[in-house]
Write an enzyme that holds these catalytic residues in place. Structure first.
Site, PDB file in Angstrom:
ATOM      1  CE1 TYR A 199     -20.655  49.217  35.258  1.00  0.00           C
ATOM      2  CE2 TYR A 199     -19.223  47.242  35.038  1.00  0.00           C
ATOM      3  CZ  TYR A 199     -19.636  48.443  34.620  1.00  0.00           C
ATOM      4  OH  TYR A 199     -18.865  49.188  33.659  1.00  0.00           O
ATOM      5  CB  SER A 200     -24.550  47.614  42.411  1.00  0.00           C
ATOM      6  OG  SER A 200     -23.646  48.186  43.448  1.00  0.00           O
ATOM      7  CB  CYS A 358     -25.157  53.198  46.808  1.00  0.00           C
ATOM      8  SG  CYS A 358     -24.390  52.387  45.474  1.00  0.00           S
ATOM      9  CD  GLU A 398     -21.255  48.638  47.274  1.00  0.00           C
ATOM     10  OE1 GLU A 398     -21.060  47.704  48.128  1.00  0.00           O
ATOM     11  OE2 GLU A 398     -21.991  48.825  46.310  1.00  0.00           O
ATOM     12  CE1 TYR A 400     -20.629  55.036  41.217  1.00  0.00           C
ATOM     13  CE2 TYR A 400     -20.972  53.208  42.625  1.00  0.00           C
ATOM     14  CZ  TYR A 400     -21.429  54.251  41.734  1.00  0.00           C
ATOM     15  OH  TYR A 400     -22.824  54.218  41.600  1.00  0.00           O
TER      16      TYR A 400
END
Ligand code: A2P
Length: 400
Positions: A199-200, A358, A398, A400
């Site tokens: 997790y960021s 992101c 980034e 996902y």
């Protein structure tokens, strides 16, 4: 007669200390050269053909490790490691022309592996040096939950939470843009521990509040998600095992004159909350622009909608766009970027401009196409600009 001299090979290895066992590399490998046991994910030297398909998708960089060896490390060797072995001294062998040729070949293959994503990622030149990998599954930091707040409207299908973890006396340094690993308790049906999830960090380096030894995460409850449900259900005071920190390139420039264009969907906003806090605290009145493009289904499902409304325009220019507001046209971040094409093209000509993307994987292509269109329309060439930005640590993705 002398025995023919053996030449060393460059063996592809995975750093067991950094690897979070997400098995993405194993899935990406087209020839099943990557495998794992309960301990480690490893590369079979007899199978690996250096195609590099596994390199770019690795979220931690643990995949990008190489050793010159006379005899490759076996799978059993690699399964037993807690850390990578040092490069052995191969005597004269490692300076041979063949070894050098292999070194060059692998460097160019690695460069090509990163080409699809616009070049090998690099940190911004001015970024502070991150600490990485201080805590692992075998030696995690133990944090306590200080708060767990829903940051999307009750009643919407999207349960996104702002979770604050306090580290007490433990040292857990993070920079804006880094991630941490969360170790969900318990095991899978086959008895192996649950996978660590990344997790960021959503808070600035000096904590959720200044000089609090804590950090915040932005977590969306995913149906059937082991780690997200574990986190979203945490109560104040609960203990959480944390690994990391991770990430050495998706970092904030330590430069008040940097223009930072932040493009995100959903929980992809986490690092940008950290960037904004950092700039607000450490660089008030900075001349560089902060520009946010943030996409969600509706305002009620946009994480941090309330707090974002309070961020002054002088600190950050905001473009909040929605895809599912009844009676309104669907808008994605890349649509709004096209609308602002003129301003963005101006920024793209400055070497002080940094772009960060992101969130959802699909957004990456859409944003890339929008930037290419914007450039085309304003006499620029995105295909030339992007690799330069990437190589100088000014273009970061980034997803996902
Ligand atoms: P939509 O799902 O309406 O097509 P989520 O709420 O699932 O986290 O999604 C965040 C936002 O990202 C939603 O508005 C979603 O739109 C949007 N989105 C989905 N796909 C893309 C894409 N390829 N590019 C940009 N935004 C996208």
């Amino acid at each position: 007669m002398n025995a023919p001299q053996k030449t060393p090979i460059k063996q592809h290895l995975i750093d067991p200390e950094i690897c979070i066992r997400c098995y993405t590399c194993e899935e990406m490998c087209p020839i099943d050269a990557i495998t794992h046991d309960d301990n480690n994910v490893v590369v079979d030297a007899a199978k690996c053909n250096y195609c590099m398909d596994c390199i770019a998708p690795c979220p931690t960089g643990s995949i990008d490790n190489w050793r010159m060896v006379m005899e490759p490390y076996s799978l059993q060797d690699q399964f037993s490691w807690d850390e990578l072995p040092e490069q052995q001294d191969l005597g004269e062998a490692d300076t041979g022309a063949l070894a050098e040729a292999m070194e060059d070949e692998i460097s160019s293959l690695l460069a090509r592996a990163h080409e699809g994503t616009g070049g090998k990622p690099a940190a911004p030149a001015s970024a502070d040096k991150p600490s990485i990998n201080l805590y692992s599954r075998t030696r995690p930091a133990v944090a306590r939950v200080q708060g767990n707040y829903r940051i999307t409207d009750e009643g919407t299908g999207s349960d996104v939470r702002h979770i604050i973890l306090s580290f007490g006396e433990q040292v857990f340094p993070v920079l804006e843009g880094q991630s941490v690993g969360i170790v969900p308790p318990g095991t899978k049906p086959d008895g192996r521990p649950h996978d660590i999830r990344l997790y960021s960090v959503a808070s600035a380096r000096d904590g959720e509040k200044r000089n609090a030894n804590n950090l915040a995460l932005t977590v969306k409850r995913e149906e059937g998600g082991v780690c997200s449900n574990y986190l979203c259900d945490l109560k104040k005071g609960d203990e959480v095992q944390v690994t990391g920190p991770f990430g050495g390139t998706f970092l904030m420039p330590n430069d008040p004159s940097a223009n930072i264009v932040m493009i995100c969907t959903g929980t992809g906003s986490a690092p940008f909350r950290a960037f904004t806090e950092r700039r607000r605290r450490a660089m008030p009145g900075a001349p560089g622009k902060l520009i946010l493009y943030f996409g969600a289904r509706t305002p009620g499902e946009l994480p941090y909608f309330g707090p974002l409304k309070k961020v002054p325009p002088a600190l950050m220019e905001q473009h909040l766009v929605y895809s599912r507001v009844p009676d309104s046209p669907k808008e994605y971040v890349q649509d709004r970027m096209r609308v602002n094409g003129e301003a963005l093209s101006g920024l793209l000509t400055s070497d002080r401009t940094h772009i960060y993307i992101c969130g959802l994987k699909g957004m990456e292509t859409g944003v890339d196409e929008a930037l290419a269109d914007i450039c085309r329309k304003h006499g620029l060439d995105w295909a030339t600009i992007k690799p330069v930005m990437r190589a100088s640590g000014r273009y970061h993705v980034e997803t996902y």
